[in-house]
Every structure is written in C-alpha cells, then in structure tokens.
Design a protein around this motif. Structure first.
Motif, short mmCIF file in Angstrom:
data_model
loop_
_atom_site.label_atom_id
_atom_site.label_comp_id
_atom_site.label_asym_id
_atom_site.label_seq_id
_atom_site.Cartn_x
_atom_site.Cartn_y
_atom_site.Cartn_z
N LEU A 1 4.97 6.05 -8.44
CA LEU A 1 4.20 4.65 -8.84
C LEU A 1 3.71 4.79 -10.42
N VAL A 2 3.19 5.96 -10.88
CA VAL A 2 2.80 6.12 -11.92
C VAL A 2 3.94 6.39 -13.11
N ALA A 3 4.84 6.92 -12.64
CA ALA A 3 6.08 7.13 -13.61
C ALA A 3 6.73 5.92 -14.09
N ALA A 4 6.64 5.15 -13.14
CA ALA A 4 7.22 3.53 -13.36
C ALA A 4 6.40 2.64 -14.29
N THR B 1 0.97 -1.04 -0.03
CA THR B 1 0.06 -0.08 0.08
C THR B 1 0.80 1.17 0.23
N TYR B 2 0.76 2.27 -1.03
CA TYR B 2 1.57 3.29 -0.98
C TYR B 2 0.70 4.69 -0.71
N PRO B 3 1.37 5.62 0.12
CA PRO B 3 0.89 6.67 0.59
C PRO B 3 0.85 7.52 -0.70
N LEU B 4 -0.04 8.69 -0.72
CA LEU B 4 -0.16 9.54 -1.97
C LEU B 4 1.13 10.21 -2.42
N THR B 5 1.69 10.35 -1.48
CA THR B 5 3.27 10.96 -1.75
C THR B 5 4.18 10.28 -2.73
N ASP B 6 3.86 8.82 -2.74
CA ASP B 6 4.54 7.79 -3.57
C ASP B 6 4.01 7.77 -5.05
N PHE B 7 2.64 8.05 -5.05
CA PHE B 7 1.82 7.89 -6.27
C PHE B 7 2.49 8.47 -7.44
#
Length: 141
Positions: A57-60, A48-54
């Motif tokens: 995550l999307v870039a990858a 589970t990823y917090p919004l700060t990691d999103f």
C-alpha cells in the motif's frame, strides 16, 4: 489535572505517531511497521488492509512529506482512541492532500502501538471521505 501516568501515556502516543509520520516520509517501511500491533490494520479507499499488505500500500502511494498535528487522544486504561490531523505534500509537485486519521491504540509489552488507523480525506468541496474505492489493488489481484 492530568496525572503523571496520563501525561506519560499521552507523550508516548504522540511520539509513536511522530514515528509514523517520520518513517513513512523517509520511506522506512520496517520502522513504519513497528508502530502497529501485529494484528494492526489501515483503512482507506473503501477497504481495510492488514499489516501484511501495508508495505504494498505504501509502495503504491505518492511520496512526500507527512505533516501531522497533535492528536486528540482519549485514554481508557490500556487502550485509547484518537484523531490526528494530516497534511500530505507530494515531493514532486508540492500538491497537498488534507484529512485526518481516526485511530485506536493499545498498550503492549513494547509500549503503545496503533491497532487501527483509518484515513479520511477532506475534499475541496468540503466532503469528508475515505478515498476512491479500489484506488489501490494488491499485486496479483
């Protein structure tokens, strides 16, 4: 029969989810982040990823078209939960991934927002899973 307030809430949530699909398809990360609460999370790949990691995550993730279906939403006052089907089409290969999101929503001062979004992939075998654990790693990890 649904009341006008219920119908308004359902339409607002559907538009919120349409904003998610359009902004992620267009690569508009700033717009994408606005669909979540500040404490929002996204779950996939065994984590589970917090919004700060999103944004990372999307870039990858592969780029392409996010086709989403009408969500099934259960309202409960100022919170709700729902499931939305998804078909992702890779822009370069046109390979597809299918699955669904399980969501929770909350009414905020700015309207309905996603609090949690969890991805489930549907495999060719018919299995349903959240993806390969650790398929994504944060930079510097």
């Amino acid at each position: 029969m649904a009341s006008d307030a219920t119908t308004d809430d359902l339409v607002e949530i559907q538009q919120l989810l349409a904003r998610y699909a359009v902004t992620i398809t267009r690569g508009d990360i700033d717009g994408l982040l606005t669909v979540f609460t500040p404490d929002g999370t996204y779950s996939a790949f065994g984590d589970t990823y917090p919004l700060t990691d999103f944004p990372d995550l999307v870039a990858a993730a592969p780029k392409g078209l996010f086709l989403t279906g009408t969500p099934l939403v259960e309202l409960s006052g100022d919170t709700a939960s729902g499931t939305q089907p998804l078909c992702f089409v890779d822009h370069a290969t046109h390979d597809m991934r299918i699955g669904y999101y399980d969501d929770t929503y909350v009414r905020t001062a700015d309207g309905w927002r996603l609090r949690t979004r969890a991805m489930t992939f549907i495999r060719r075998s018919g299995a349903h899973d959240s993806g390969r654990p650790h398929a994504f790693e944060l930079p510097g990890v």
